[in-house]
Design an enzyme around this catalytic site. Structure first.
Site, mmCIF file in Angstrom:
data_model
loop_
_atom_site.group_PDB
_atom_site.id
_atom_site.type_symbol
_atom_site.label_atom_id
_atom_site.label_comp_id
_atom_site.label_asym_id
_atom_site.label_seq_id
_atom_site.Cartn_x
_atom_site.Cartn_y
_atom_site.Cartn_z
ATOM 1 C CD GLU A 28 -13.831 24.459 23.354
ATOM 2 O OE1 GLU A 28 -14.917 25.015 23.106
ATOM 3 O OE2 GLU A 28 -13.500 24.081 24.493
ATOM 4 C CE LYS A 49 -14.869 33.203 39.236
ATOM 5 N NZ LYS A 49 -14.088 34.225 38.457
ATOM 6 C CB CYS A 68 -18.968 26.531 24.049
ATOM 7 S SG CYS A 68 -17.956 27.032 25.445
ATOM 8 C CB THR A 80 -14.298 19.951 29.441
ATOM 9 O OG1 THR A 80 -15.238 20.297 28.413
ATOM 10 C CG2 THR A 80 -14.592 18.544 29.922
#
Length: 450
Positions: free
Chosen positions: A354, A153, A262, A208
């Site tokens: 982040e 996906k 990331c 996360t």
């Protein structure tokens, strides 16, 4: 139902892509299970040849794939060419695996004991929007090499290169049902990968928050999972390092792909005695980053992926709070945000969350122990850099920093022939490298009495 794919540099509709329904997802998983029965029995040399053929077809279409990624994701053309080439290289690397999927002979009394690495079955791969091509390849290439079938996906906003790779797989001779691409919503397709009993493993790369949901769902079904999640990586610059090189390269350690990475070194920690000099060197380096049309060969940074993500990134810098200096970005259509350097207090939200955009914070530290303390003061632990000319210090700090991937006097995190993954809330499991096959196989032990 369809979804309009938007070019983030122009805000124009590129293409409308049909979404896969729940029923279509179940049908694809059923096809993958049926294909697994024959794919797992393909002779190792034949499976290797098919994967090499897939790599060759990707190689013949690298420019097409790169241009498609520029249009869909706003990646610079240089990055996009590397990403298409990475898919080719990862396929080529794992094409050697079927003939080297070795078991062991273990000494026992009274007979012969041997182990086999057996494929799991259907593997669901859920790919994020920030690196649609390479992260897809990191999942499907070793999974296919180990004898599994794959349902993949892509992210809702960046499906185009994944769809094309599915077409190229068939063109290369990969049998029907072995590798299927299912564009659609995470709450439909991705969730079904987690809940469907025939999907034996889920590979997820993303936030996360969503990774925790995937892990919980897989735990409920005792299903294998690999997670590559968020990061807030530190770039640690000691006073004894080559400050000119450290400052010149720091922007590219965080602003590559507009900071949507990331592994981005989004915290720069600088030894206090070198702080002022480093900042003097960093400012022209940041202002020299070429931000513009991603299809231009000279462009070094493109736009953010969506208007919503642009708003999220901008919310971290209201009214130029704590801005030390900035680069430039185009005006007009597109989701642009300039490279931005912040000097906030150590407890500021930008130091710990982040941002996933072209925003970096710079913090001073006193000594080695202080640098390690600040670097580890994060719920994440994916990557990072250490700049020093002291080899002993490089080793000590590398061992002390809690991260899965570190580089010394470099910002290079990813090589397809070495392991990649995080610790703490940056994820679990390892992708790439020679051991990735272990994540897609079960060890079966057989004792034969003699």
């Amino acid at each position: 139902m369809t979804f309009d794919v938007i070019n983030p540099a122009t805000e124009e509709v590129v293409r409308s892509v049909p979404h896969t329904s729940l029923e279509e997802t179940d049908a694809a998983i059923a096809r993958a299970q049926k294909a697994f029965e024959s794919w797992r029995t393909v002779a190792p040399g034949d499976r290797a040849r098919l994967l090499r053929g897939f790599a060759e077809v990707v190689d013949a279409h690298t420019e097409e794939l790169a241009r498609l990624e520029v249009e869909n994701s706003g990646h610079t053309i240089g990055n996009a060419r590397w990403e298409a080439g990475n898919v080719r290289d990862v396929l080529q690397y794992y094409s050697a695996a079927p003939e080297r999927l070795f078991g062991k002979q273990i000494p026992v009394a009274g007979g012969l004991d041997v182990t086999f690495h057996e494929p799991l079955g259907v593997v669901g791969v859920i790919v994020p929007w920030n690196f649609p091509m390479p992260i897809a390849g990191w999942g499907f290439a070793p999974a296919l090499a180990a004898g599994n079938t794959v349902v993949l996906k892509p992210a809702e906003v960046t499906p185009l290169t994944a769809v094309r790779l599915g077409e190229l797989a068939l063109e290369a001779g990969i049998p029907e049902g072995v590798f299927q691409v299912l564009p659609g919503k995470g709450g439909v397709v991705g969730t079904r990968f987690v809940t469907h009993p025939l999907v034996r493993k889920v590979v997820f790369t993303g936030s996360t928050e969503v990774g925790k949901q995937v892990m919980a769902g897989c735990a409920d079904r005792v299903k294998r999972v690999t997670l590559e999640l968020g990061g807030k990586s530190a770039n640690i610059v000691f006073a004894d390092s080559d400050l000119e090189k450290a400052a010149a390269t720091a922007p590219y350690g965080v602003f590559d792909n507009a900071g949507q990475d990331c592994c981005a070194r989004s915290r720069i920690l600088v030894q206090a005695s070198a702080y002022d000099r480093f900042m003097e060197l960093l400012e022209p380096a940041v202002q020299g980053v070429k931000v513009g049309a991603p299809g231009d060969e000279a462009t070094e940074m493109g736009p953010l992926i969506t208007a919503a993500h642009l708003g999220k990134v901008a919310s971290y810098v209201p009214d130029d709070t704590h801005v030390a200096f900035r680069g430039t970005a185009p005006d007009g259509p597109g989701f642009w945000f300039p490279p931005t350097v912040l000097t906030p207090p150590a407890d500021h939200v930008t130091v710990h969350e982040e941002i996933f955009g072209p925003v970096v914070v710079v913090l001073p530290f006193e000594d080695e122990a202080d640098a390690v303390r600040i670097a580890n003061d994060s719920e994440y632990g994916l990557s990072g850099s250490i700049w020093t000319n002291d080899v002993g210090r490089a080793i000590r700090v590398s061992r002390a920093v809690e991260a899965g991937n570190l580089s010394v006097n470099s910002h290079s995190s990813v090589r397809y022939w070495t392991p990649f993954g995080g610790v703490k809330q940056s994820g679990l499991g390892r992708e790439l490298g020679p051991d990735a096959l272990d994540a897609f196989t079960e060890v079966k032990n057989v004792f034969i009495a003699t």
